[in-house]
Design a protein around this motif. Sequence first.
Motif, PDB file in Angstrom:
ATOM      1  N   GLY A  39      20.973  47.178  30.689  1.00  0.00           N
ATOM      2  CA  GLY A  39      21.763  48.359  31.028  1.00  0.00           C
ATOM      3  C   GLY A  39      23.259  48.182  31.051  1.00  0.00           C
ATOM      4  N   LEU A  40      23.737  46.975  30.761  1.00  0.00           N
ATOM      5  CA  LEU A  40      25.178  46.742  30.715  1.00  0.00           C
ATOM      6  C   LEU A  40      25.726  47.249  29.387  1.00  0.00           C
ATOM      7  N   SER A  41      26.715  48.116  29.412  1.00  0.00           N
ATOM      8  CA  SER A  41      27.299  48.617  28.172  1.00  0.00           C
ATOM      9  C   SER A  41      28.205  47.555  27.555  1.00  0.00           C
ATOM     10  N   LYS A  42      28.517  47.717  26.282  1.00  0.00           N
ATOM     11  CA  LYS A  42      29.412  46.765  25.620  1.00  0.00           C
ATOM     12  C   LYS A  42      30.800  46.795  26.243  1.00  0.00           C
ATOM     13  N   LYS A  43      31.218  47.980  26.671  1.00  0.00           N
ATOM     14  CA  LYS A  43      32.525  48.082  27.328  1.00  0.00           C
ATOM     15  C   LYS A  43      32.523  47.316  28.648  1.00  0.00           C
ATOM     16  N   GLU A  44      31.447  47.432  29.416  1.00  0.00           N
ATOM     17  CA  GLU A  44      31.337  46.696  30.675  1.00  0.00           C
ATOM     18  C   GLU A  44      31.255  45.199  30.426  1.00  0.00           C
ATOM     19  N   PHE A  45      30.597  44.821  29.348  1.00  0.00           N
ATOM     20  CA  PHE A  45      30.481  43.401  29.015  1.00  0.00           C
ATOM     21  C   PHE A  45      31.856  42.801  28.756  1.00  0.00           C
ATOM     22  N   ILE A  46      32.662  43.472  27.933  1.00  0.00           N
ATOM     23  CA  ILE A  46      34.020  42.986  27.651  1.00  0.00           C
ATOM     24  C   ILE A  46      34.868  43.028  28.911  1.00  0.00           C
ATOM     25  N   LEU A  47      34.688  44.074  29.711  1.00  0.00           N
ATOM     26  CA  LEU A  47      35.442  44.176  30.965  1.00  0.00           C
ATOM     27  C   LEU A  47      35.130  43.002  31.880  1.00  0.00           C
ATOM     28  N   SER A  48      33.853  42.610  31.940  1.00  0.00           N
ATOM     29  CA  SER A  48      33.471  41.476  32.786  1.00  0.00           C
ATOM     30  C   SER A  48      34.162  40.191  32.315  1.00  0.00           C
ATOM     31  N   LYS A  49      34.269  40.022  30.992  1.00  0.00           N
ATOM     32  CA  LYS A  49      34.931  38.832  30.458  1.00  0.00           C
ATOM     33  C   LYS A  49      36.436  38.874  30.751  1.00  0.00           C
ATOM     34  N   PHE A  50      37.033  40.042  30.610  1.00  0.00           N
ATOM     35  CA  PHE A  50      38.469  40.157  30.860  1.00  0.00           C
ATOM     36  C   PHE A  50      38.768  39.984  32.344  1.00  0.00           C
ATOM     37  N   LEU A  51      37.882  40.471  33.209  1.00  0.00           N
ATOM     38  CA  LEU A  51      38.059  40.257  34.645  1.00  0.00           C
ATOM     39  C   LEU A  51      37.994  38.768  34.981  1.00  0.00           C
ATOM     40  N   THR A  52      37.155  38.035  34.255  1.00  0.00           N
ATOM     41  CA  THR A  52      37.090  36.580  34.430  1.00  0.00           C
ATOM     42  C   THR A  52      38.403  35.937  34.014  1.00  0.00           C
ATOM     43  N   VAL A  53      38.966  36.412  32.900  1.00  0.00           N
ATOM     44  CA  VAL A  53      40.267  35.928  32.428  1.00  0.00           C
ATOM     45  C   VAL A  53      41.340  36.176  33.489  1.00  0.00           C
ATOM     46  N   ILE A  54      41.361  37.385  34.040  1.00  0.00           N
ATOM     47  CA  ILE A  54      42.341  37.724  35.067  1.00  0.00           C
ATOM     48  C   ILE A  54      42.135  36.849  36.309  1.00  0.00           C
ATOM     49  N   SER A  55      40.873  36.628  36.672  1.00  0.00           N
ATOM     50  CA  SER A  55      40.572  35.815  37.855  1.00  0.00           C
ATOM     51  C   SER A  55      41.051  34.388  37.678  1.00  0.00           C
ATOM     52  N   PHE A  56      40.763  33.790  36.520  1.00  0.00           N
ATOM     53  CA  PHE A  56      41.231  32.432  36.252  1.00  0.00           C
ATOM     54  C   PHE A  56      42.758  32.354  36.334  1.00  0.00           C
ATOM     55  N   SER A  57      43.415  33.345  35.753  1.00  0.00           N
ATOM     56  CA  SER A  57      44.884  33.360  35.740  1.00  0.00           C
ATOM     57  C   SER A  57      45.438  33.512  37.146  1.00  0.00           C
ATOM     58  N   LEU A  58      44.835  34.414  37.923  1.00  0.00           N
ATOM     59  CA  LEU A  58      45.317  34.673  39.286  1.00  0.00           C
ATOM     60  C   LEU A  58      45.070  33.479  40.197  1.00  0.00           C
ATOM     61  N   ILE A  59      43.868  32.904  40.136  1.00  0.00           N
ATOM     62  CA  ILE A  59      43.549  31.748  40.975  1.00  0.00           C
ATOM     63  C   ILE A  59      44.460  30.573  40.623  1.00  0.00           C
ATOM     64  N   SER A  60      44.712  30.376  39.318  1.00  0.00           N
ATOM     65  CA  SER A  60      45.612  29.300  38.886  1.00  0.00           C
ATOM     66  C   SER A  60      47.011  29.505  39.447  1.00  0.00           C
ATOM     67  N   THR A  61      47.485  30.750  39.407  1.00  0.00           N
ATOM     68  CA  THR A  61      48.826  31.066  39.901  1.00  0.00           C
ATOM     69  C   THR A  61      48.929  30.816  41.402  1.00  0.00           C
ATOM     70  N   ILE A  62      47.929  31.254  42.149  1.00  0.00           N
ATOM     71  CA  ILE A  62      47.927  31.029  43.598  1.00  0.00           C
ATOM     72  C   ILE A  62      47.865  29.532  43.901  1.00  0.00           C
ATOM     73  N   PHE A  63      47.066  28.819  43.138  1.00  0.00           N
ATOM     74  CA  PHE A  63      46.916  27.370  43.331  1.00  0.00           C
ATOM     75  C   PHE A  63      48.240  26.658  43.094  1.00  0.00           C
ATOM     76  N   VAL A  64      48.922  27.012  42.015  1.00  0.00           N
ATOM     77  CA  VAL A  64      50.219  26.402  41.710  1.00  0.00           C
ATOM     78  C   VAL A  64      51.245  26.760  42.784  1.00  0.00           C
ATOM     79  N   PHE A  65      51.183  27.987  43.266  1.00  0.00           N
ATOM     80  CA  PHE A  65      52.084  28.411  44.344  1.00  0.00           C
ATOM     81  C   PHE A  65      51.904  27.543  45.585  1.00  0.00           C
ATOM     82  N   VAL A  66      50.652  27.342  46.004  1.00  0.00           N
ATOM     83  CA  VAL A  66      50.369  26.572  47.218  1.00  0.00           C
ATOM     84  C   VAL A  66      50.790  25.112  47.049  1.00  0.00           C
TER      85      VAL A  66
END
Length: 277
Positions: free
Chosen positions: A99-126
Motif C-alpha cells: 500500500g505504499l505509493s511510489k511518492k511515499e517511497f521516495i519521500l521516505s528515502k528523502f526523509l532519511t537523507v534529511i535525517s542523516f544530514s540533520l543528525i550529522s549537523t547536530i553531531f558536529v555542532f556538539v
Amino acid sequence: MIRLLQIEFIKLWNNRASKVLIISYFALLTSIALFAAIKFDIGPVQFHLADQGIFNFPYIWHFNTFITAFFKLFLAIVIVSMMSNEYSNKTIKQNLIDGLSKKEFILSKFLTVISFSLISTIFVFVVSLILGLVYSDYNEFMIIVTDLKFLPIFFIKLMGFFSFCLFLGILVKRSAFALGFLILWQVFEGIFRGILRWKFFDEETTDIIMNFFPLQSMFNLIKEPFSRLGAVQSVANQIGTEVALNYNTYWYEVLIVLVWTALFVYLSYALLKKRDL
C-alpha cells in the motif's frame, strides 16, 4: 512522515553493513577530537596542533564543517546500498504491494537523507562546541555564536550530496556501480574544467561555469579554512605574500545546491514512476 522514517531506520538497523558504516561515520566525526592530542617534537621545536588555533571560536565552525564533510562518503555508501537492497531483496515491490505509493517511497528515502544530514549537523555542532569550550582562547558568547552560519550550510551541503547518491542508487540499482558512477562524475567535472580552461575560457569564466555543476557547487558552499590560520598568515607575511581570500557563502551558491537537490529528488521519483517494478 514519522511512519515512513521508522520503516527506513528499521531496514537500515537490521542491515549489518549499514549499521557498521553508520557507526563508523559518527565515530570518525568524533575523532576530530583526536586532533587536539597531536603533539610532536622536532629538536627544540615543540608542535601541538591544538595550539595552532584550529579549535578557537569562531574558526572551529569553519574548520570542522569543512573537514567532516569529507567523511560523508560513509553515508553515501549507506544510501546507495539502501536503494540497491530494495531492488535485490525485492522489498520495494513488497512495500508497493502493501500500500505504499511510489511518492511515499521516495519521500521516505528523502526523509532519511534529511535525517542523516540533520543528525550529522547536530553531531558536529556538539563536538565542535565541546572542543571549543576546552581549547579556544576566546569563550565570550558573541564570539562563540559568530560563524554558526557554517552549520546550516553544512546541512545543505550534505543534503544535496546525499540526494545525488539517492538518485544514483535508483538510476543504477547496484551500489558498487552507483559509487563508481559517482567517482566517474567527479573525474568528469575535473576533465571538463580542464577542457574549458585549455580551449575556451580564462580561469574566472571557467570557475563561473563549473560552479553550476552539482559536485563543484556543493564543494563551493564551504571554502577551505586553512589559509585563515594565524600560522599561515604569519608565514605569508614573512615571505611578502598577502593571503586575502573570500570565505563567505553567497545566497546564489546555496540556491544552486538547493535546485540540484530538488532536481535529484524529482528525477528519482520520475525514474521510479516510469519503471515497471
